[in-house]
Write an enzyme that holds these catalytic residues in place. Structure first.
Site, short mmCIF file in Angstrom:
data_model
loop_
_atom_site.label_atom_id
_atom_site.label_comp_id
_atom_site.label_asym_id
_atom_site.label_seq_id
_atom_site.Cartn_x
_atom_site.Cartn_y
_atom_site.Cartn_z
N SER A 1 0.82 -1.22 0.00
CA SER A 1 0.00 0.00 0.00
C SER A 1 0.85 1.27 0.00
O SER A 1 1.98 1.27 0.47
CB SER A 1 -0.90 0.02 1.23
OG SER A 1 -1.68 -1.15 1.28
N1 SAH Z 1 -1.08 -4.64 4.00
C1 SAH Z 1 -0.30 -4.90 2.83
C2 SAH Z 1 -1.11 -4.70 1.58
C3 SAH Z 1 -1.20 -5.94 0.79
S1 SAH Z 1 -2.33 -5.94 -0.54
C4 SAH Z 1 0.94 -4.05 2.84
O1 SAH Z 1 1.08 -3.21 3.69
O2 SAH Z 1 1.78 -4.23 2.01
C5 SAH Z 1 -3.64 -6.93 0.08
C6 SAH Z 1 -3.37 -8.36 0.30
O3 SAH Z 1 -4.60 -8.93 0.67
C7 SAH Z 1 -2.89 -9.16 -0.88
O4 SAH Z 1 -1.64 -9.67 -0.61
C8 SAH Z 1 -3.93 -10.25 -1.06
O5 SAH Z 1 -3.37 -11.51 -1.40
C9 SAH Z 1 -4.57 -10.29 0.32
N2 SAH Z 1 -5.93 -10.86 0.42
C10 SAH Z 1 -6.98 -10.70 -0.43
N3 SAH Z 1 -8.06 -11.35 0.03
C11 SAH Z 1 -7.69 -11.93 1.21
C12 SAH Z 1 -8.36 -12.74 2.18
N4 SAH Z 1 -9.63 -13.08 2.03
N5 SAH Z 1 -7.67 -13.15 3.24
C13 SAH Z 1 -6.37 -12.80 3.41
N6 SAH Z 1 -5.69 -12.06 2.54
C14 SAH Z 1 -6.33 -11.61 1.45
#
Ligand code: SAH
Length: 668
Positions: free
Chosen positions: A65
């Site tokens: 993000s």
């Molecule tokens: N918080 C992270 C952002 C990652 S993007 C950071 O700071 O870098 C969001 C993530 O959510 C992705 O890696 C995706 O694989 C995950 N995601 C999507 N649906 C999900 C679910 N139902 N349970 C767990 N993770 C999920």
């Protein structure tokens, strides 16, 4: 190699400029953002960009993000020392790391096993031992560890997952993006009591999809509540139907007198800004030329101010206003992207304005001006020439970057390639000197128009130099400098023209639209020419956007690369363009201003994607390179639609550089 000390410096700058400056005040959040090394959470090849103001690609097609969004979510969740916190969508583990610096215990769930394993390893290596990373679907929360004082969801679904609300402690908060696939609203939900939740919106965001049992498109969790379809009132009109009903149809040819006449509803404004959704579409140019002719002829407009370089526009202006031509200035618009001004539409407009001015007193003549940073294309060419000679790797990067001089530079491929080299910093001083020299030389031969010209030039130098310095680095600062400069130049032109002067502005939709209604504004801190004009002139201005579904466009694949006729892909299903296409009306004008159709405004106000093509078009990465979220009725006062469009017809040889003296446009 970037040293840890340098990363620390960039991190502090990020906290100041991207986080604190945007209103995040919680000292614990600022301290955590200043502590966690984001460069350790991005792929090694992208470490150079770790502190840029945006998301970055990570493995499995996911993203890390934007730092500001992480800070915003953590602050909104009100995380305190000792709290138990759940994060859904751990991805790289970055947000979990930030949370771990504030909370007591963090649980982070990630559905991609490989990402989860990597995140766990990273966090352990950094010694952040109060985080547990769990691989699996987190859309239903983590009942075994509930309740939580805060839950953050880093992926967007179409509804708030009910189990997450129920896993909050009383007083706890859930921060979650909810909405369409490409655009969501960030919501903050506080559990006030056993059965009481309070909700607040934190604005528009864009997250990767929440995939899982309670994620996007899932049906199972409707159980218990009545299916929404049983509840729906009689079918409401679809958005395309609303558009069709409100559309003012436009004639098939821009030459038809009724075409420009449809825009007379804005003729009483002091400033009418005319946009374009690409820099190479015939219809956008032809429409604006027809409107310009009519407004100059009938409605007293005498200023035609364009997104062109000042000195080049000045050459055309001499001809248009019957002033003596100079033989010591080079022919105008010789540099990439030449077709923006060397094309059949502009050639004719120049002649028409010249003819309209014949017999008018000098002060009533319509003039043609360039609003853009002084000699921008000339300066970019000088930078590239210098780098080609001294650092070809940096030159390749600079070409990439100039190709993306747009505020939504989100092309992961660009980042990838840019990261291959040591960077531009080493050549910066030499490059600035080069630009400075170029400017001195150009201004040496410019007499301007008396004092006005001289003052304009002095101002131009000041902002141009700042601009060269920051434009390579991209981001809000360079964009804002450029648009502020355009707005100031427009103000000066209006002032010089006197209280009755009226202006038509030709610039890209990204400049003409109000940035506050797009991703540029709230999240990235960017403003636009149209926004500045609106803030200053209110109802006295009209911002008119232009759009198309498909056809061909004149564009290049890279900065300085040869121009091509490219096919414009049909618009995406989740875009405003597709809603317009589905209306079935081939060409129309939509009045979005207060006097227009209120119901339509409301329907259009739900954020959607909008396509922005500049001088570069990269259909391979179209979603990321060219689409951005917007709220159309807030962005523009009117929207002009051409379902099918064709490539602008350039004049002259492809991208002339050296070569024989040219006579354009006067020798045509
Ligand atoms: N918080 C992270 C952002 C990652 S993007 C950071 O700071 O870098 C969001 C993530 O959510 C992705 O890696 C995706 O694989 C995950 N995601 C999507 N649906 C999900 C679910 N139902 N349970 C767990 N993770 C999920």
């Amino acid at each position: 190699m970037t040293t840890p000390e340098e990363y620390r410096r960039r991190r502090q700058a990020m906290v100041r400029r991207q986080i604190a400056a945007r209103g995040i005040g919680d000292p614990a959040v600022l301290a955590a953002m200043g502590e966690v090394p984001r460069e350790r959470f991005v792929p090694e090849s992208l470490a150079e960009f770790a502190y840029e103001d945006g998301p970055l690609p990570i493995a499995q097609g996911q993203t890390i993000s934007q730092p500001y969004i992480v800070a915003l979510m953590v602050e909104a969740a009100g995380v305190k020392p000792g709290d138990r916190v759940l994060e859904v969508g751990a991805g790289s583990g970055y947000a979990a790391a930030i949370l771990s610096r504030i909370a007591g215990q963090v649980f982070a769930i990630e559905r991609h096993e490989a990402l989860a394993a990597e995140a766990a390893e990273r966090l352990a290596a950094l010694g952040y031992d109060n985080v547990r990373v769990i691989a699996g679907d987190g859309s239903g929360g983590l009942p075994a560890e509930a309740p939580f004082d805060a839950i953050l969801v880093a992926a967007g679904g179409d509804r708030v997952p009910e189990p997450l609300k129920r896993q909050l402690a009383i007083g706890g908060r859930l921060v979650v993006p909810v909405g369409g696939e490409d655009a969501q609203t960030l919501r903050c939900i506080t559990r006030e009591g056993e059965e009481e939740w309070n909700e607040q919106s934190l604005g528009g965001v864009r997250f990767v999809p929440l995939v899982g049992a309670y994620g996007r498109g899932s049906v199972g969790w409707e159980e218990g509540s009545r299916a929404a379809s049983n509840h729906r009132p009689a079918r409401a009109r679809s958005l395309p139907e609303c558009i069709a009903a409100a559309a003012i149809p436009l004639p098939a040819s821009e030459e038809d007198a009724d075409f420009a006449a449809a825009f007379d509803r804005f003729a009483d404004r002091r400033i009418v800004l005319l946009g374009e959704a690409s820099h190479g579409t015939h219809e956008f140019y032809a429409a604006r030329a027809a409107i310009t002719r009519r407004f100059v002829k009938r409605h007293g407009f005498t200023i035609v101010a364009t997104e062109a370089d000042w000195p080049d526009a000045a050459v055309l202006d001499r001809y248009i206003r019957h002033r003596p031509l100079r033989d010591d200035t080079p022919p105008p618009f010789q540099r990439f992207p030449t077709w923006m001004w060397r094309n059949t539409v502009i050639a004719r407009l120049v002649e028409d304005l010249h003819a309209l001015n014949a017999g008018r007193p000098a002060e009533r003549m319509a003039g043609f001006y360039g609003l853009d940073i002084y000699n921008m294309s000339g300066s970019i060419a000088a930078v590239l020439a210098y780098l080609d000679e001294h650092d070809p790797d940096a030159a390749a990067i600079a070409r990439q970057r100039y190709g993306c001089l747009t505020p939504w530079q989100a092309d992961p491929a660009t980042y990838g390639r840019a990261a291959l080299s040591g960077g531009y910093a080493e050549c910066e001083a030499a490059v600035i000197a080069q630009c400075r020299e170029l400017l001195d030389r150009a201004l040496g031969s410019e007499d301007g128009e008396g004092l006005f010209g001289a003052a304009m030039n002095a101002r131009l130098i000041a902002s141009a130099e700042r601009y060269y310095r920051v434009m390579y680095y991209g981001g809000a600062e360079s964009w804002n400098l450029r648009d502020s400069h355009m707005a100031e130049t427009l103000d000066h032109l209006l002032e010089q023209g006197g209280p009755d002067s009226r202006a038509l502005v030709w610039a890209h939709n990204s400049h003409v639209g109000d940035a506050r209604a797009t991703e540029m504004g709230p999240v990235r801190g960017e403003h636009s020419l149209g926004q500045l004009v609106r803030e200053r002139w209110g109802e006295e201005c009209a911002l008119i956007g232009f759009g198309t579904h498909t056809g061909t466009v004149t564009a290049a694949s890279d900065w300085d690369a040869p121009r091509e006729t490219k096919r414009v892909l049909p618009s995406r299903a989740d875009s405003y363009e597709r809603a317009c296409h589905d209306s079935g009306v081939a060409r129309f004008l939509l009045d979005l201003s207060d006097g227009g159709d209120e119901a339509l405004r409301r329907r259009l106000a739900e954020p959607r994607l909008e396509r922005f093509i500049g001088v570069i078009y990269r259909p391979e990465t179209e979603r990321w390179s060219h689409y951005s979220e917007a709220v159309l009725p807030d962005q523009f006062d009117a929207w002009c639609w051409f379902d099918q469009t064709r490539a602008l017809e350039p004049l002259g040889p492809p991208e002339p550089r050296e070569g024989p003296a040219e006579t354009w446009p006067f020798g045509l």
